[in-house]
Write a protein that holds these residues in place. Structure first.
Motif, short mmCIF file in Angstrom:
data_model
loop_
_atom_site.label_atom_id
_atom_site.label_comp_id
_atom_site.label_asym_id
_atom_site.label_seq_id
_atom_site.Cartn_x
_atom_site.Cartn_y
_atom_site.Cartn_z
N GLN A 1 78.32 29.59 111.86
CA GLN A 1 79.58 28.92 111.49
C GLN A 1 80.32 29.72 110.41
OE1 GLN A 1 80.94 25.66 112.81
NE2 GLN A 1 82.53 27.03 112.05
N GLU A 2 79.59 30.19 109.42
CA GLU A 2 80.20 30.98 108.35
C GLU A 2 80.81 32.26 108.89
OE1 GLU A 2 77.12 31.54 105.49
OE2 GLU A 2 77.38 29.55 104.56
N ALA A 3 80.10 32.92 109.81
CA ALA A 3 80.61 34.16 110.39
C ALA A 3 81.84 33.88 111.27
CB ALA A 3 79.52 34.84 111.22
N ALA A 4 81.80 32.78 112.01
CA ALA A 4 82.93 32.42 112.88
C ALA A 4 84.17 32.08 112.06
CB ALA A 4 82.54 31.24 113.77
N ASP A 5 83.96 31.39 110.94
CA ASP A 5 85.09 31.03 110.07
C ASP A 5 85.80 32.27 109.54
OD1 ASP A 5 84.54 28.36 110.43
OD2 ASP A 5 83.47 28.11 108.52
N LYS A 6 85.02 33.32 109.25
CA LYS A 6 85.60 34.54 108.70
C LYS A 6 86.52 35.24 109.70
CE LYS A 6 81.86 35.53 105.44
NZ LYS A 6 80.74 36.46 105.09
N ILE A 7 86.22 35.12 110.99
CA ILE A 7 87.05 35.80 111.99
C ILE A 7 87.98 34.83 112.72
CG2 ILE A 7 85.35 37.63 112.31
CD1 ILE A 7 84.46 36.28 114.89
N PHE B 1 73.53 38.32 111.96
CA PHE B 1 74.08 37.57 110.84
C PHE B 1 72.98 37.07 109.91
CE2 PHE B 1 76.37 36.90 114.79
CZ PHE B 1 77.64 37.35 114.49
N SER B 2 73.31 36.98 108.62
CA SER B 2 72.48 36.30 107.62
C SER B 2 71.00 36.67 107.71
CB SER B 2 72.63 34.78 107.78
OG SER B 2 71.89 34.10 106.80
N PRO B 3 70.57 37.74 107.01
CA PRO B 3 69.14 38.10 107.02
C PRO B 3 68.25 36.89 106.73
CG PRO B 3 70.41 39.72 105.82
CD PRO B 3 71.36 38.59 106.11
N GLN B 4 67.19 36.76 107.52
CA GLN B 4 66.29 35.61 107.43
C GLN B 4 64.91 36.08 106.97
OE1 GLN B 4 67.63 32.26 108.93
NE2 GLN B 4 69.27 33.58 108.21
N ASP B 5 64.52 35.69 105.75
CA ASP B 5 63.19 36.01 105.24
C ASP B 5 62.25 34.84 105.54
OD1 ASP B 5 63.59 38.55 104.07
OD2 ASP B 5 64.58 37.64 102.34
N TYR B 6 61.17 35.12 106.26
CA TYR B 6 60.19 34.08 106.58
C TYR B 6 59.15 34.00 105.47
CZ TYR B 6 61.92 34.43 111.42
OH TYR B 6 62.70 34.45 112.55
N GLY B 7 58.84 32.76 105.04
CA GLY B 7 57.81 32.55 104.03
C GLY B 7 56.85 31.46 104.46
#
Length: 269
Positions: A171-177, A226-232
């Motif tokens: 959603q954040e990426a779509a809003d930017k474009i 989009f948005s790097p995802q760190d798994y913990g």
């Protein structure tokens, strides 16, 4: 003199009670080996209870023929169990993006190792280990859809998992474009793939390594990320001894190169 002795004894008893009611809490009980209470409880039980995915090939996947759950995160769970118990004895519980948090809260599982992305908001609710894998949110579409990137999804429907971070990232990426997109949320990844195959959604979005497990001849994963995802590894707030043990295990696996070997074993990037 006898009376004085009785009074003195009473004063000493009162003093002892007051001292015992001081504001400084007693140190947590430890076993003879010096283990924190939360770790000792697992050791006494003789098995590590872990919430895992069963629908993510290469991470946590249940073979429908053998009913065996296997994958990178299962191997990691076994390594943590070996650190605590000396054996790779784990009891797995299937979780989804929506159920994994509540299962930690309730104590039904000791740990969740289930492509759980670390965010600042989530760290308020759970103890998270250092990252054991980093990925990015990606997009899967039908090969014949003509969709080449996020901008082509304007006016389209995207399938995502309930309570996952994918929706926010896209959603954040779509809003930017300036793309107008809508979402349909599903309980499991197979449901999203079925929705894509049937045309209910135009795109399946989740972390790239998860999408890779659902790639077939009719679909393609787009280059957009989009948005790097760190798994913990997640554990319950307050179980700080367990959280430290988990983090120590991951650090040791990284230092020895074993973590990279696990990633290579399962064909992950």
């Amino acid at each position: 003199m006898k009376k004085f002795g009785m009074v003195l004894t009473s004063l000493l008893l009162v003093a002892g009670l007051v001292t015992g009611c001081g504001s400084t809490p007693a140190a947590p009980e430890k076993s003879g080996g010096g283990l924190p209470a939360d770790v000792q409880a697992i050791k006494d039980r003789g098995v590590l209870k872990v919430g895992v995915k069963v629908d993510v090939p290469k991470f946590g996947y249940k073979d429908p023929k053998s009913d065996v759950v296997d994958g990178y995160e299962i191997d990691l769970a076994k390594a943590i169990s070996k650190k605590i118990l000396g054996t790779e004895k784990i009891e797995t519980t299937a979780v989804t993006a929506k159920t994994r948090g509540p299962l930690v809260d309730s104590g039904d599982v000791d740990l969740v190792i289930a492509t759980f992305t670390v965010t600042e908001e989530r760290k308020k609710s759970y103890n998270f280990s250092d990252s054991y894998f980093t990925d990015g949110v990606k997009l899967m579409v039908k090969k014949d859809s003509g969709i080449k990137g996020l901008k082509d999804l304007n006016g389209k429907k995207i399938g995502v998992a309930q309570s996952a971070t994918s929706k926010k990232a896209i959603q954040e990426a779509a809003d930017k474009i300036g793309s107008k997109i809508t979402f349909l949320e599903f309980s499991t990844y197979p449901e999203i793939k079925t929705a894509l195959d049937s045309g209910r959604v135009d795109c399946f979005s989740v972390d790239g390594s998860i999408l890779f497990g659902y790639l077939d001849d009719s679909t393609v994963i787009l280059d957009d990320s989009f948005s790097p995802q760190d798994y913990g590894v997640a554990s319950k707030k307050g179980n700080d001894g367990l959280a430290k043990t988990v983090n120590d295990t991951i650090a040791e696996l990284k230092a020895s190169g074993e973590l990279d070997k696990m990633i290579q074993k399962w064909g992950l990037k």
